[in-house]
Structures are given as structure tokens and as C-alpha cells.
Motif scaffolding. Structure first.
Motif, PDB file in Angstrom:
ATOM      1  N   LYS A  86      -6.091   1.919 -14.521  1.00  0.00           N
ATOM      2  CA  LYS A  86      -5.241   2.169 -15.870  1.00  0.00           C
ATOM      3  C   LYS A  86      -4.806   1.188 -16.401  1.00  0.00           C
ATOM      4  N   PRO A  87      -4.654   1.166 -17.705  1.00  0.00           N
ATOM      5  CA  PRO A  87      -3.767   0.115 -18.522  1.00  0.00           C
ATOM      6  C   PRO A  87      -2.118   0.097 -18.135  1.00  0.00           C
ATOM      7  N   GLU A  88      -1.870   1.266 -17.472  1.00  0.00           N
ATOM      8  CA  GLU A  88      -0.416   1.439 -17.093  1.00  0.00           C
ATOM      9  C   GLU A  88      -0.141   1.010 -15.668  1.00  0.00           C
ATOM     10  N   ASP A  89      -1.533   0.494 -15.083  1.00  0.00           N
ATOM     11  CA  ASP A  89      -1.218  -0.277 -13.711  1.00  0.00           C
ATOM     12  C   ASP A  89      -0.884  -1.623 -14.010  1.00  0.00           C
ATOM     13  N   THR A  90      -1.162  -2.070 -15.131  1.00  0.00           N
ATOM     14  CA  THR A  90      -0.714  -3.780 -15.360  1.00  0.00           C
ATOM     15  C   THR A  90       0.713  -3.745 -14.858  1.00  0.00           C
ATOM     16  N   ALA A  91       0.741  -4.797 -13.925  1.00  0.00           N
ATOM     17  CA  ALA A  91       2.025  -5.335 -13.167  1.00  0.00           C
ATOM     18  C   ALA A  91       1.762  -6.503 -12.523  1.00  0.00           C
ATOM     19  N   MET A  92       2.859  -6.907 -11.870  1.00  0.00           N
ATOM     20  CA  MET A  92       2.971  -8.030 -10.858  1.00  0.00           C
ATOM     21  C   MET A  92       3.015  -7.126  -9.541  1.00  0.00           C
ATOM     22  N   TYR A  93       2.099  -7.587  -8.817  1.00  0.00           N
ATOM     23  CA  TYR A  93       2.195  -6.769  -7.490  1.00  0.00           C
ATOM     24  C   TYR A  93       2.600  -7.496  -6.598  1.00  0.00           C
ATOM     25  N   SER A  94       3.486  -7.048  -5.525  1.00  0.00           N
ATOM     26  CA  SER A  94       4.010  -7.761  -4.503  1.00  0.00           C
ATOM     27  C   SER A  94       4.021  -6.996  -3.127  1.00  0.00           C
ATOM     28  N   CYS A  95       3.849  -7.553  -1.968  1.00  0.00           N
ATOM     29  CA  CYS A  95       3.964  -7.264  -0.714  1.00  0.00           C
ATOM     30  C   CYS A  95       5.197  -7.649   0.114  1.00  0.00           C
ATOM     31  N   GLN A  96       5.863  -6.864   0.875  1.00  0.00           N
ATOM     32  CA  GLN A  96       6.968  -7.108   1.605  1.00  0.00           C
ATOM     33  C   GLN A  96       6.813  -6.584   2.876  1.00  0.00           C
ATOM     34  N   THR A  97       7.058  -7.553   3.987  1.00  0.00           N
ATOM     35  CA  THR A  97       7.249  -7.111   5.520  1.00  0.00           C
ATOM     36  C   THR A  97       8.297  -5.992   5.590  1.00  0.00           C
ATOM     37  N   ARG A  98       8.126  -5.303   6.659  1.00  0.00           N
ATOM     38  CA  ARG A  98       9.041  -4.387   6.961  1.00  0.00           C
ATOM     39  C   ARG A  98       9.209  -4.357   8.428  1.00  0.00           C
ATOM     40  N   ARG A  99      10.303  -4.233   9.027  1.00  0.00           N
ATOM     41  CA  ARG A  99      10.529  -3.899  10.380  1.00  0.00           C
ATOM     42  C   ARG A  99      10.860  -2.808  10.650  1.00  0.00           C
ATOM     43  N   GLU A 100       9.991  -2.312  11.844  1.00  0.00           N
ATOM     44  CA  GLU A 100      10.035  -0.775  12.253  1.00  0.00           C
ATOM     45  C   GLU A 100      10.479  -0.784  13.615  1.00  0.00           C
TER      46      GLU A 100
END
Length: 123
Positions: A86-100
Motif C-alpha cells: 500500500k502507499p502507506e508502506d512507503t518507508a526506509m526499511y532497516s534490519c537490526q540484529t538481536r541478541r537472544e
């Protein structure tokens, strides 16, 4: 530190699909989790989805049923398949590692961001 790099963004028409990739050397061997976020212009960063070392996944309500997170441990890559955009999905997409820690993650998994990949959805 495990450092992710995103790719796969681009421009798409509403209703279309994109698959984003987040490649992080060491992701599998250090048993990292991974999260996807996005930030639209003028808005706060929004958490979208996560995957844990055991393969369990979680989604924000805003994308549940449209986005799918998956991984290829052989390639140290996490994907975000996005459908029915959808147009509202327009964005900068980023990933981040996560320590579990409960899943035996190395300290090297902690909180590393990629540079982001832009997704633009036109109506």
C-alpha cells in the motif's frame, strides 16, 4: 559485531510485492535474532517483524498477513516478503540484529543496524 546489510528495495505500484534481504555474516553461527523496522518520512520508527534463532516469528498487527519473515541460514540472510503493498508502506526499511541469550546468542549479535533500503509504493 555481526553487521547486517539490506537490499531489495525499490518502487512498486500498490498491490505489488517486494522481497527485502538482510545479509549479516555470522548471523547463523552466532545464533542471532533479527528484526525488521521501517521509518516513513516524518514518522517514528516502526517495528515490523522478528525472527529468533529457533525460527519462531512475530509480526506487528499492521503487517500481519501481508508480510512474511524467513531466513536462509546457509546464506546468513533474513528475508522480508511483502505482498499487497500500500502507499502507506512507503518507508526506509532497516534490519537490526538481536541478541537472544535464551537461545544462546553471542554478544556479537547485539543491536547492529544496516544502512536501510528504500521502499516506495505508488497508488
Amino acid at each position: 559485531q555481526v553487521q547486517p546489510v539490506e537490499s531489495g528495495g525499490g518502487s512498486v505500484q500498490a498491490g505489488g510485492s517486494l522481497r527485502l534481504s538482510c545479509t549479516a555474516p555470522g548471523f547463523a553461527s552466532y545464533r542471532c535474532g533479527m528484526e525488521w523496522y521501517r521509518q516513513a518520512a516524518g514518522k517514528q520508527r516502526e517495528w515490523l517483524s522478528s525472527i529468533s534463532p529457533d525460527g519462531s516469528t512475530n509480526y506487528a498487527q499492521s503487517v500481519k498477513g501481508r508480510f512474511t519473515i524467513s531466513e536462509d541460514k546457509a546464506e546468513d540472510t533474513v528475508y522480508l516478503q511483502m505482498r499487497s503493498l500500500k502507499p502507506e508502506d512507503t518507508a526506509m526499511y532497516s534490519c537490526q540484529t538481536r541478541r537472544e541469550p535464551l537461545h544462546g546468542s553471542s554478544f556479537l549479535c547485539k543491536n547492529a543496524w544496516g544502512q536501510g533500503t528504500q521502499v516506495t509504493v505508488s497508488s
